[in-house]
Design an enzyme around this catalytic site. Sequence first.
Site, mmCIF file in Angstrom:
data_model
loop_
_atom_site.group_PDB
_atom_site.id
_atom_site.type_symbol
_atom_site.label_atom_id
_atom_site.label_comp_id
_atom_site.label_asym_id
_atom_site.label_seq_id
_atom_site.Cartn_x
_atom_site.Cartn_y
_atom_site.Cartn_z
ATOM 1 N N ASP A 60 24.043 53.249 48.145
ATOM 2 C CA ASP A 60 22.678 53.043 48.620
ATOM 3 C C ASP A 60 22.194 54.313 49.314
ATOM 4 O O ASP A 60 22.981 54.984 49.976
ATOM 5 C CB ASP A 60 22.632 51.859 49.605
ATOM 6 N N HIS A 145 40.536 32.768 48.106
ATOM 7 C CA HIS A 145 41.337 32.186 47.027
ATOM 8 C C HIS A 145 41.886 33.287 46.124
ATOM 9 O O HIS A 145 43.077 33.354 45.825
ATOM 10 C CB HIS A 145 40.461 31.224 46.211
ATOM 11 N N GLU A 146 40.999 34.191 45.710
ATOM 12 C CA GLU A 146 41.403 35.206 44.727
ATOM 13 C C GLU A 146 42.337 36.248 45.320
ATOM 14 O O GLU A 146 43.329 36.618 44.715
ATOM 15 C CB GLU A 146 40.162 35.874 44.139
ATOM 16 N N HIS A 149 45.831 35.076 45.525
ATOM 17 C CA HIS A 149 46.614 35.208 44.282
ATOM 18 C C HIS A 149 47.412 36.518 44.297
ATOM 19 O O HIS A 149 48.560 36.570 43.849
ATOM 20 C CB HIS A 149 45.710 35.186 43.050
ATOM 21 N N TYR A 160 52.388 31.291 36.561
ATOM 22 C CA TYR A 160 51.089 30.659 36.410
ATOM 23 C C TYR A 160 51.042 29.681 35.239
ATOM 24 O O TYR A 160 50.250 29.828 34.297
ATOM 25 C CB TYR A 160 49.990 31.724 36.269
ATOM 26 N N GLU A 169 47.913 27.897 42.339
ATOM 27 C CA GLU A 169 46.498 27.578 42.567
ATOM 28 C C GLU A 169 46.289 26.932 43.944
ATOM 29 O O GLU A 169 45.362 27.267 44.674
ATOM 30 C CB GLU A 169 45.974 26.631 41.484
ATOM 31 N N ASP A 198 27.670 19.522 46.723
ATOM 32 C CA ASP A 198 28.830 19.414 45.827
ATOM 33 C C ASP A 198 29.704 20.656 45.954
ATOM 34 O O ASP A 198 29.420 21.558 46.724
ATOM 35 C CB ASP A 198 28.376 19.186 44.377
ATOM 36 N N ASP A 224 44.535 25.124 30.042
ATOM 37 C CA ASP A 224 44.496 25.698 31.403
ATOM 38 C C ASP A 224 45.889 25.929 31.965
ATOM 39 O O ASP A 224 46.208 25.543 33.101
ATOM 40 C CB ASP A 224 43.675 24.801 32.337
ATOM 41 N N HIS A 229 44.497 24.123 37.316
ATOM 42 C CA HIS A 229 43.352 23.845 38.188
ATOM 43 C C HIS A 229 43.110 22.348 38.340
ATOM 44 O O HIS A 229 42.237 21.942 39.097
ATOM 45 C CB HIS A 229 42.088 24.512 37.626
HETATM 46 C C1 L5Q Z 1 38.467 25.415 35.560
HETATM 47 C C2 L5Q Z 1 38.543 26.637 36.440
HETATM 48 C C3 L5Q Z 1 38.455 26.678 37.808
HETATM 49 C C4 L5Q Z 1 38.622 28.019 38.137
HETATM 50 C C5 L5Q Z 1 38.667 28.598 39.491
HETATM 51 O O1 L5Q Z 1 39.070 27.970 40.426
HETATM 52 N N1 L5Q Z 1 38.247 29.891 39.595
HETATM 53 C C6 L5Q Z 1 38.401 30.580 40.845
HETATM 54 C C7 L5Q Z 1 37.190 30.432 41.717
HETATM 55 F F1 L5Q Z 1 37.461 31.067 42.853
HETATM 56 F F2 L5Q Z 1 36.152 30.974 41.106
HETATM 57 F F3 L5Q Z 1 36.940 29.145 41.978
HETATM 58 N N2 L5Q Z 1 38.769 28.753 37.024
HETATM 59 O O2 L5Q Z 1 38.751 27.894 35.982
HETATM 60 CA CA CA Z 2 25.901 23.079 44.696
HETATM 61 ZN ZN ZN Z 3 42.955 30.615 41.288
#
Ligand code: L5Q
Ligand code: CA
Ligand code: ZN
Length: 304
Positions: A60, A145-146, A149, A160, A169, A198, A224, A229
């Site tokens: 920026d 969350h990510e 991992h 996984y 997960e 939600d 999956d 998940h």
């Molecule tokens: C079905 C399904 C759920 C997810 C999920 O959890 N993604 C990570 C988030 F952090 F984006 F949520 N991926 O596929």
């Molecule tokens: Ca929503």
């Molecule tokens: Zn995940």
Amino acid sequence: SYNAVTEGTGVGVLGDTKKLNTYYSSGTYYLYDTTKAMTGVIETRTAKNLSSLPGSYSVDPDDNFNATNQRADVDAHYYAGVVYDYYKNTFNRNSFDNKGATITSTVHYGRNYNNAFWNGSQMVYGDGDGTTFTSLSGSLDVVGHEITHAVTERTAGLEYQGQSGALNESISDTFAMFMDQKNFLIGEDVYTPKIAGDALRSLSNPTQYGQPENMSGYVNTTSDNGGVHTNSGIPNKAAYNTIQSIGYDAAQKIYYRALTVYLSPKSNFSAARAAMLASAADLYGTGSTQYNGVASAWTKVGVN
Ligand SMILES: Cc1cc(C(=O)NCC(F)(F)F)no1
Ligand SMILES: [Ca+2]
Ligand SMILES: [Zn+2]
Ligand SMILES: [Ca+2]
């Protein structure tokens, strides 16, 4: 011109203003945070809606990242810092590798991409399609969350797929709860922006979003990665039960010790219960309130 550590401002995905750790070099400000006690940095980049990684630095001209197309960049950068601080301040863990590795995040990945992921080296976030998701970096629990991992990959290394995959997960969802203690929902801030109330998943009530909450409801499937998940609902409910019975602080200490000392690549749900009990025993003693709370948390979801 010179280089400098600077403090900018930005507007996040939900329109909220926040301070940013930025860097000035040759007339441009970068989402490049050198303020943490790490050997690396926290850096945020953009794929400009293509899919080549890591993309180019988010920049920026005046250190005020307030353009609409900068909102995802702002939150990816800010929340990566929050997650770094959580692991350092709570467990003295220095980044995901505990050696101060650089945390790289890339936003605006692909077109209308309804997901976020750790690709083994960095964070990647889609913008969502505006109906199922808005920009996925807009939620601390998604970022937590990510990045968790990455921590799991460098510690227990839970494979996984199947039960170890569902546990993988669940560890990510659970540490997201530890970081973002306002509710037991995952993704509520970015999921279905046109619908209020939600979420993608609920740890208190997994069945609300189609997940089992007891071993009796385990789903055997090839999709999956064996339903990672979906079946994560079972250890997620156990984590919720644990937090309800012994509180966030004891729970997070037990979970972190289990993740870093006892869990291993092929650990299933039963091994997870044992790992949590071993950790509770180490930290609080067998027969302690914490130990007994963990035991009942897992028995209630049908895992012994
Ligand atoms: C079905 C399904 C759920 C997810 C999920 O959890 N993604 C990570 C988030 F952090 F984006 F949520 N991926 O596929
Ligand atoms: Ca929503
Ligand atoms: Zn995940
Ligand atoms: Ca949440």
